[in-house]
Design an enzyme around this catalytic site. Structure first.
Site, PDB file in Angstrom:
ATOM      1  N   GLU A 126       0.790  -1.230   0.000  1.00 31.82           N
ATOM      2  CA  GLU A 126       0.000   0.000   0.000  1.00 31.82           C
ATOM      3  C   GLU A 126       0.827   1.288   0.000  1.00 31.82           C
ATOM      4  O   GLU A 126       0.864   2.031   0.988  1.00 31.82           O
ATOM      5  CB  GLU A 126      -0.941   0.011   1.209  1.00 31.82           C
ATOM      6  N   GLU A 174      -5.794  -8.184   0.345  1.00 28.90           N
ATOM      7  CA  GLU A 174      -6.515  -7.820   1.578  1.00 28.90           C
ATOM      8  C   GLU A 174      -7.941  -7.456   1.228  1.00 28.90           C
ATOM      9  O   GLU A 174      -8.188  -6.767   0.224  1.00 28.90           O
ATOM     10  CB  GLU A 174      -5.901  -6.595   2.280  1.00 28.90           C
TER      11      GLU A 174
HETATM   12  C1  BGP Z   1      -4.578  -1.844   5.212  1.00 27.81           C
HETATM   13  C2  BGP Z   1      -3.259  -2.278   5.749  1.00 27.81           C
HETATM   14  C3  BGP Z   1      -3.309  -3.269   6.863  1.00 27.81           C
HETATM   15  C4  BGP Z   1      -4.525  -3.179   7.756  1.00 27.81           C
HETATM   16  C5  BGP Z   1      -5.808  -2.884   6.981  1.00 27.81           C
HETATM   17  C6  BGP Z   1      -6.986  -2.549   7.849  1.00 27.81           C
HETATM   18  O1  BGP Z   1      -4.479  -0.511   4.857  1.00 27.81           O
HETATM   19  O2  BGP Z   1      -2.435  -2.826   4.758  1.00 27.81           O
HETATM   20  O3  BGP Z   1      -2.096  -3.175   7.523  1.00 27.81           O
HETATM   21  O4  BGP Z   1      -4.313  -2.383   8.845  1.00 27.81           O
HETATM   22  O5  BGP Z   1      -5.647  -1.857   6.059  1.00 27.81           O
HETATM   23  O6  BGP Z   1      -6.907  -1.217   8.231  1.00 27.81           O
HETATM   24  P1  BGP Z   1      -7.305  -0.716   9.660  1.00 27.81           P
HETATM   25  O7  BGP Z   1      -6.483  -1.521  10.604  1.00 27.81           O
HETATM   26  O8  BGP Z   1      -6.977   0.735   9.688  1.00 27.81           O
HETATM   27  O9  BGP Z   1      -8.747  -0.959   9.790  1.00 27.81           O
END
Ligand code: BGP
Length: 467
Positions: free
Chosen positions: A160, A374
Site C-alpha cells: 500500500e 486484503e
Molecule cells: C490496510 C493495511 C493493513 C490493515 C488494513 C486494515 O491498509 O495494509 O495493515 O491495517 O488496512 O486497516 P485498519 O487496521 O486501519 O482498519
C-alpha cells in the site's frame, strides 16, 4: 444458484509483521517510528499484538486445519537491519527462517511483503522515502531478502504505497502526522514506485526463483452526482490514488492525462514537484516484469467537488458518522448514508471490486494476474463462551466473493484471495477493538478461537462454492 471459484483459486490469510509479531524490541530488533509514536499517543501499543513472534506455530497449524492455503506476512526490516542498513541481526534472520520452515512443515505457502509501513526509525527520521538515500537502503534490504530467504517463492515489494504516503503527509494519521502536504505526498509515492521498480529489476536480473509483485490499495471513485464538477472531482481523486500508481507500475511512466490531473491538484495547493526523468528508465524496464498485482480493497468512495481549505477527521475509534475527508483541489469523499458502512465509516460496496477488476484488465492489459491481498470487515466482534457468531463478516465476504467470481467469469485473471486478517491483529490507528480475524484472539491469554467465519472460509476453500 451458487457461484463457484476456479479449482486452483488460492485461499489465504493476511498479516503484517508489526501488527502481529509483538516482541518489538526483542532479540536485537531495531526501533520503528511507531514504537514511540504509539507510546506518546497513549492509547495502545503493538506489544504484544497477536504474539506471532512466539505463536506462529499455532497460527500456521490453524491455517492447515482450516484449509487456508497461504499466509501473507511481512518481514520486519528492522529485525534484519536494526539501523536500516549495515550490521545484520542474525537472530532476526533466524526467526524468519523458522517461520518459513513451519510453513513448509504444514504445507502453507508464504506470500512475503518486504515493506509494510515499518521503515526502521533510523531511516524514517532521515525522511523515510522522501530521502533518496533511503531508496538505496530499501533496495539493498530487498536484495538481502532475495539472497537469504530461498524458501520464499512469492515476494511483494511494498504494501500500500498510497496509504503509506497519504497517511504520513496528507491525512496525518500516521507518523510524522503531516497534513495536506501534496508535494511530500506525491514525491513519496513516486519514490516508492521507483524503489519498487529497482527491486523488481534486481529480482528479474538475478538468479532467483519465484514471482514478484506489489500490493496496492485500490479504492474505486464514483462521482457524487452527474454534475461536471463532481465528475471531475472523482477523476482527480482517482488520478492521485489509482492512476498515478498503476501507471507507474504497468506503464513505467505517468500518462499525460494522469499528469494533467496531478498538476491541477498540485497547483490548487500552491505547490509543484520535480521528478527525475532518469527514474523512468528503471520503471519502464520493470513495467512488464511484475508477475502479479496484489489488490487491497475494502471500500469505495463517492466524491464531490471541494475547493475550500482541506479538512480531515479520521475515525479511529469506531464512533460511526465522524469521518470527514475534504481535500482542497481534489474533492470531498461523502458519506452515503443509503449504503451500509462499518463503525469506522468504511462504505461496504462489493460491486466496487468488480468495477475495479474489470477496469484494470481494460486499462492495464499487461497486469498478468491478480491476487486480492486484503479484504475483510473490521468489526466489534462479540465473544460469548468461546463462540463468535460473526454473520456480518460472512455477509461481507459473500458479497465480495460473488463479485470477484463474476469478474473471473468476465475474464479477469484473479488467482487468489487473502482475507484481512488471518487472526485478530493490532490496527495501526484503531488499536484492538477493530477486529478482522477469522480467529478471535484473546489478547490477554493469546488464545485463538475460530469464529463462525473461519468455518465458512474453510467450506469455501474446500468446495470452491460461495455459500
Ligand atoms: C490496510 C493495511 C493493513 C490493515 C488494513 C486494515 O491498509 O495494509 O495493515 O491495517 O488496512 O486497516 P485498519 O487496521 O486501519 O482498519
Amino acid at each position: 444458484e451458487l457461484r463457484k471459484l476456479p479449482e486452483d483459486f488460492l485461499m489465504g490469510g493476511a498479516t503484517a509483521a508489526y501488527q502481529v509479531e509483538g516482541a518489538i524490541d526483542k532479540d536485537g530488533k531495531g526501533p520503528v517510528a511507531w514504537d514511540t509514536f504509539l507510546v506518546e499517543k497513549g492509547r495502545y501499543t503493538a506489544e504484544p499484538a497477536s504474539d506471532f513472534y512466539h505463536q506462529y506455530p499455532v497460527d500456521i497449524e490453524l491455517c492447515k486445519k482450516f484449509k487456508i492455503d497461504s499466509l501473507r506476512m511481512s518481514i520486519a526490516w528492522s529485525r534484519i537491519f536494526p539501523n536500516g542498513y549495515g550490521e545484520i541481526n542474525q537472530k532476526g534472520v533466524d526467526y524468519y527462517h523458522q517461520v518459513f520452515a513451519e510453513c513448509k512443515k504444514q504445507g502453507i505457502t508464504p506470500f512475503v511483503t518486504i515493506h509494510h509501513f515499518d521503515t526502521p526509525k533510523a531511516l524514517f527520521d532521515e525522511g523515510d522515502f522522501l530521502n533518496r538515500e533511503n531508496i538505496e537502503h530499501f533496495v539493498n534490504y530487498a536484495k538481502f531478502c532475495f539472497d537469504e530467504f530461498k524458501e520464499v517463492y512469492y515476494w511483494s515489494t511494498f504494501n500500500e504505497i498510497y496509504p503509506a504516503a497519504t497517511n504520513q503527509y496528507l491525512t496525518g494519521a500516521f507518523p510524522p502526522e503531516i497534513q495536506f502536504d501534496l508535494q511530500k505526498t506525491i514525491t513519496a509515492l513516486h519514490n516508492m514506485m521507483y524503489a519498487h521498480a529497482r527491486a523488481v529489476n534486481i529480482f528479474k536480473e538475478g538468479d532467483y526463483e519465484g514471482e514478484i509483485g506489489v500490493v496496492h490499495s485500490l479504492e474505486p471513485k464514483y462521482p457524487a452526482s452527474d454534475s461536471p464538477e463532481d465528475v471531475h472531482a472523482a477523476e482527480l481523486d482517482d488520478a492521485l490514488s489509482v492512476k498515478f500508481l498503476m501507471d507507474a507500475t504497468y506503464l513505467g511512466y505517468y500518462s499525460e492525462h494522469t499528469m494533467t490531473c496531478i498538476n491541477e491538484i498540485l497547483e490548487a495547493n500552491d505547490t509543484s514537484i520535480s521528478i527525475d526523468e532518469n527514474d523512468f528508465i528503471e520503471m519502464k524496464k520493470a513495467a512488464n516484469r511484475n508477475d502479479y498485482l496484489g489488490i487491497n480493497n475494502y471500500v469505495s468512495h463517492w466524491v464531490k467537488a471541494y475547493n475550500d481549505e482541506s479538512q480531515m477527521f479520521y475515525n479511529t475509534t469506531g464512533e460511526k458518522g465522524t469521518q470527514v475527508y475534504r481535500i482542497k483541489g481534489i474533492g470531498e469523499r461523502i458519506q452515503r448514508t443509503d449504503l451500509p458502512r462499518t463503525d469506522w465509516d468504511w462504505l461496504i460496496y462489493p460491486e466496487g471490486i468488480y468495477d475495479l477488476l474489470v477496469r484494470i484488465k481494460q486499462d492495464y492489459p499487461n497486469y498478468q494476474k491478480i491476487y486480492i491481498t486484503e479484504n475483510g470487515l473490521g468489526y466489534k466482534d462479540k465473544f460469548e463462551d468461546g463462540i463468535i457468531l460473526d454473520d456480518d463478516r460472512i455477509d461481507y465476504l459473500r458479497g465480495y466473493f460473488n463479485y470477484i467470481a463474476k469478474a473471473i467469469e468476465d475474464g479477469v485473471n484473479v488467482k487468489g484471495y487473502f482475507i484481512w486478517s488471518l487472526m485478530d491483529v493490532f490496527s495501526w490507528v484503531n488499536g484492538y477493538n477493530k477486529r478482522y480475524g477469522l480467529f478471535y484472539v484473546d489478547f490477554e491469554t493469546q488464545k485463538r478461537y475460530p469464529k463462525e467465519s473461519a468455518y465458512w472460509y474453510k467450506f469455501v476453500s474446500e468446495t470452491k462454492t460461495i455459500i
